[in-house]
Write a protein that holds these residues in place. Structure first.
Motif, PDB file in Angstrom:
ATOM      1  N   MET A   1       0.848  -1.053  -0.005  1.00 30.79           N
ATOM      2  CA  MET A   1      -0.137  -0.111  -0.053  1.00 30.79           C
ATOM      3  C   MET A   1       0.982   1.201   0.132  1.00 30.79           C
ATOM      4  O   MET A   1       2.049   1.083   0.343  1.00 30.79           O
ATOM      5  N   HIS A   2       0.135   2.373  -0.489  1.00 34.52           N
ATOM      6  CA  HIS A   2       1.050   3.554  -0.585  1.00 34.52           C
ATOM      7  C   HIS A   2       0.781   4.241   0.888  1.00 34.52           C
ATOM      8  O   HIS A   2       0.201   3.711   1.821  1.00 34.52           O
ATOM      9  N   PHE A   3       1.564   5.472   0.941  1.00 33.62           N
ATOM     10  CA  PHE A   3       1.434   6.235   2.209  1.00 33.62           C
ATOM     11  C   PHE A   3       0.071   6.495   2.722  1.00 33.62           C
ATOM     12  O   PHE A   3      -0.418   6.262   3.863  1.00 33.62           O
ATOM     13  N   GLY A   4      -1.075   6.950   1.631  1.00 34.20           N
ATOM     14  CA  GLY A   4      -2.201   7.312   2.224  1.00 34.20           C
ATOM     15  C   GLY A   4      -3.045   6.193   2.795  1.00 34.20           C
ATOM     16  O   GLY A   4      -3.697   6.323   3.774  1.00 34.20           O
ATOM     17  N   PRO A   5      -3.311   5.017   2.089  1.00 33.19           N
ATOM     18  CA  PRO A   5      -3.809   3.832   3.002  1.00 33.19           C
ATOM     19  C   PRO A   5      -3.195   3.410   4.123  1.00 33.19           C
ATOM     20  O   PRO A   5      -3.930   3.186   5.159  1.00 33.19           O
ATOM     21  N   HIS A   6      -1.981   3.344   4.155  1.00 36.28           N
ATOM     22  CA  HIS A   6      -1.152   3.117   5.461  1.00 36.28           C
ATOM     23  C   HIS A   6      -1.641   4.126   6.698  1.00 36.28           C
ATOM     24  O   HIS A   6      -2.002   3.661   7.586  1.00 36.28           O
ATOM     25  N   LEU A   7      -1.666   5.493   6.271  1.00 39.85           N
ATOM     26  CA  LEU A   7      -2.108   6.410   7.183  1.00 39.85           C
ATOM     27  C   LEU A   7      -3.469   6.109   7.565  1.00 39.85           C
ATOM     28  O   LEU A   7      -3.790   6.145   8.785  1.00 39.85           O
ATOM     29  N   LEU A   8      -4.517   5.872   6.700  1.00 35.70           N
ATOM     30  CA  LEU A   8      -5.899   5.748   7.033  1.00 35.70           C
ATOM     31  C   LEU A   8      -6.023   4.350   7.824  1.00 35.70           C
ATOM     32  O   LEU A   8      -6.583   4.413   8.846  1.00 35.70           O
ATOM     33  N   LEU A   9      -5.383   3.442   7.534  1.00 36.92           N
ATOM     34  CA  LEU A   9      -5.298   2.152   8.274  1.00 36.92           C
ATOM     35  C   LEU A   9      -4.673   2.553   9.790  1.00 36.92           C
ATOM     36  O   LEU A   9      -5.316   1.930  10.902  1.00 36.92           O
ATOM     37  N   ALA A  10      -3.615   3.169  10.083  1.00 39.77           N
ATOM     38  CA  ALA A  10      -3.250   3.470  11.262  1.00 39.77           C
ATOM     39  C   ALA A  10      -4.031   4.266  11.948  1.00 39.77           C
ATOM     40  O   ALA A  10      -4.231   4.380  13.455  1.00 39.77           O
ATOM     41  N   SER A 255      -2.254   9.117  17.893  1.00 41.69           N
ATOM     42  CA  SER A 255      -0.572   9.319  17.815  1.00 41.69           C
ATOM     43  C   SER A 255       0.000   7.789  18.272  1.00 41.69           C
ATOM     44  O   SER A 255       0.811   7.523  17.487  1.00 41.69           O
ATOM     45  N   ASP A 256      -0.616   6.878  19.234  1.00 42.93           N
ATOM     46  CA  ASP A 256      -0.201   5.669  19.250  1.00 42.93           C
ATOM     47  C   ASP A 256      -0.302   4.699  18.057  1.00 42.93           C
ATOM     48  O   ASP A 256       0.724   4.246  17.727  1.00 42.93           O
ATOM     49  N   GLY A 257      -1.208   4.975  17.319  1.00 38.29           N
ATOM     50  CA  GLY A 257      -1.693   3.919  16.217  1.00 38.29           C
ATOM     51  C   GLY A 257      -0.737   4.645  14.701  1.00 38.29           C
ATOM     52  O   GLY A 257      -0.079   3.916  14.169  1.00 38.29           O
ATOM     53  N   PHE A 262       4.529   3.956  11.471  1.00 32.03           N
ATOM     54  CA  PHE A 262       5.302   4.503  10.893  1.00 32.03           C
ATOM     55  C   PHE A 262       6.797   4.575  11.334  1.00 32.03           C
ATOM     56  O   PHE A 262       7.892   4.821  10.732  1.00 32.03           O
ATOM     57  N   PHE A 263       6.777   4.364  12.730  1.00 31.94           N
ATOM     58  CA  PHE A 263       8.202   4.548  13.345  1.00 31.94           C
ATOM     59  C   PHE A 263       8.117   3.455  14.379  1.00 31.94           C
ATOM     60  O   PHE A 263       8.699   2.392  14.015  1.00 31.94           O
ATOM     61  N   SER A 264       7.879   3.299  15.578  1.00 28.81           N
ATOM     62  CA  SER A 264       7.857   2.246  16.511  1.00 28.81           C
ATOM     63  C   SER A 264       6.897   2.600  17.669  1.00 28.81           C
ATOM     64  O   SER A 264       6.838   3.808  18.037  1.00 28.81           O
ATOM     65  N   PRO A 265       6.444   1.587  18.205  1.00 27.55           N
ATOM     66  CA  PRO A 265       5.620   1.864  19.682  1.00 27.55           C
ATOM     67  C   PRO A 265       6.423   2.465  20.649  1.00 27.55           C
ATOM     68  O   PRO A 265       5.994   3.132  21.419  1.00 27.55           O
ATOM     69  N   THR A 266       7.450   2.156  20.715  1.00 27.09           N
ATOM     70  CA  THR A 266       8.491   2.701  21.931  1.00 27.09           C
ATOM     71  C   THR A 266       8.620   4.205  21.597  1.00 27.09           C
ATOM     72  O   THR A 266       8.411   4.820  22.608  1.00 27.09           O
ATOM     73  N   LEU A 267       8.684   4.741  20.251  1.00 33.99           N
ATOM     74  CA  LEU A 267       8.703   6.213  20.340  1.00 33.99           C
ATOM     75  C   LEU A 267       7.201   6.942  20.590  1.00 33.99           C
ATOM     76  O   LEU A 267       7.086   7.906  21.126  1.00 33.99           O
ATOM     77  N   ALA A 268       6.140   6.232  20.310  1.00 32.17           N
ATOM     78  CA  ALA A 268       4.788   6.772  20.539  1.00 32.17           C
ATOM     79  C   ALA A 268       4.820   6.669  22.171  1.00 32.17           C
ATOM     80  O   ALA A 268       4.213   7.575  22.816  1.00 32.17           O
ATOM     81  N   LYS A 269       5.267   5.704  22.990  1.00 42.21           N
ATOM     82  CA  LYS A 269       5.330   6.030  24.306  1.00 42.21           C
ATOM     83  C   LYS A 269       6.075   7.130  25.110  1.00 42.21           C
ATOM     84  O   LYS A 269       5.789   7.646  25.928  1.00 42.21           O
ATOM     85  N   ILE A 270       7.247   7.153  24.443  1.00 42.11           N
ATOM     86  CA  ILE A 270       8.020   8.150  24.868  1.00 42.11           C
ATOM     87  C   ILE A 270       7.510   9.518  24.699  1.00 42.11           C
ATOM     88  O   ILE A 270       7.321  10.242  25.544  1.00 42.11           O
ATOM     89  N   ILE A 271       6.959   9.625  23.427  1.00 38.47           N
ATOM     90  CA  ILE A 271       6.164  11.093  23.449  1.00 38.47           C
ATOM     91  C   ILE A 271       5.200  11.401  24.265  1.00 38.47           C
ATOM     92  O   ILE A 271       4.950  12.342  24.885  1.00 38.47           O
TER      93      ILE A 271
END
Length: 293
Positions: A1-10, A255-257, A262-271
């Protein structure tokens, strides 16, 4: 999938997380907002809701929707009753002293957890969803049940808002929250209000657990993450603020999703942790909370 579908799914996955988190955090926020009690056992009421959902749904034969609907009604009622008894036997006897109730709810946490381990076991057990319909989007198919979680959570949040702002029960709760001594002087049974609010908070957590357990699994340790995330939400949104709880839950969930995909679950928790630290430093009452008088 391209960026748009990935973003929608997230984003969709983040909204499912937000929906469950908003209900769980709202229960924690109400208990502190009205009672000034930090309920450390709140996550275990969430876990109890999931465990009871498994027990009730497996006990009822036939279509999975029958067992799920029974669990959606019965599990929160049973959890609310357990919370009510706990409040009457423990918290009320401590006169809702902030330090003593923290210690007491920590004790309740371990008692509930060990009872679940004893009678339920250490296994993670699935609950069959009430339906398995998939909605076809232009790029992918998405679970109709997950979308129903978002809708159910939104309805429950609106119902809670209506009760708190448009009914006599909500007026009594708000009066008790603002000044319990004055409320008692005007004949409001503060002890009963406290008991009802504590039970309501536990029931909201149980409803959230029943909704999420068909796409996860019931486990006796599953209350830890919802408790931590609920504390993050209520600190950011403001303790006792329904609007703040919803806004913070949507922000944390999305933000967690998105960041996890796109990055990592750890980064979401840090933010999320950094955001909590910034709120505590610059606005201790939360984004939508009111400063203590």
């Amino acid at each position: 999938m391209h960026f748009g579908p990935h973003l929608l799914l997230a984003a969709l996955e983040g909204l499912v997380t937000s929906a469950v988190l908003a209900l769980t955090a709202l229960g924690l926020s109400l208990v502190f907002g009205v009672m000034r009690v930090v309920n450390v056992a709140h996550g275990e009421f969430f876990m109890l809701g999931a465990v009871l959902a498994w027990a009730i749904s497996t006990a009822i034969s036939g279509h999975p929707a029958l067992g799920f609907l029974a669990a959606l009604v019965l599990a929160p009622l049973i959890v609310g009753l357990i919370a009510l008894v706990s409040e009457r036997l423990v918290l009320s006897r401590l006169n809702y002293n902030p330090e003593a109730t923290i210690v007491a709810t920590i004790g309740m946490l371990y008692i509930i957890q060990q009872l679940a381990l004893t009678f339920y076991g250490p296994e993670a057990r699935p609950v069959e969803p009430p339906f398995s319909y998939r909605i076809l989007l232009p790029w992918f198919g998405y679970s109709g049940y997950k979308l129903s979680i978002i809708a159910a959570s939104a309805l429950l949040l609106m119902a809670t808002w209506f009760v708190l702002t448009r009914t006599k029960i909500g007026l009594v709760m708000r009066a008790t929250q603002y000044d319990s001594e004055t409320a008692q002087a005007f004949g409001i049974p503060v002890d009963r209000v406290y008991a009802g609010v504590f039970a309501l908070g536990a029931m909201l957590a149980a409803v959230a657990a029943v909704l999420i357990v068909p796409i996860s699994q019931a486990h006796y340790l599953m209350g830890q993450d919802p408790l931590l995330l609920s504390f993050i939400v209520v600190i950011i949104g403001g303790l006792g603020s329904l609007r703040g709880t919803v806004v913070a839950a949507v922000f944390i969930g999305l933000s967690d999703g998105i960041i996890s995909v796109f990055f990592s679950p750890t980064l979401a928790k840090i933010i999320a942790t950094l955001l909590v630290a910034m709120v505590l430093v610059f606005r201790p009452q939360g984004l939508f909370g009111t400063a203590s008088r």
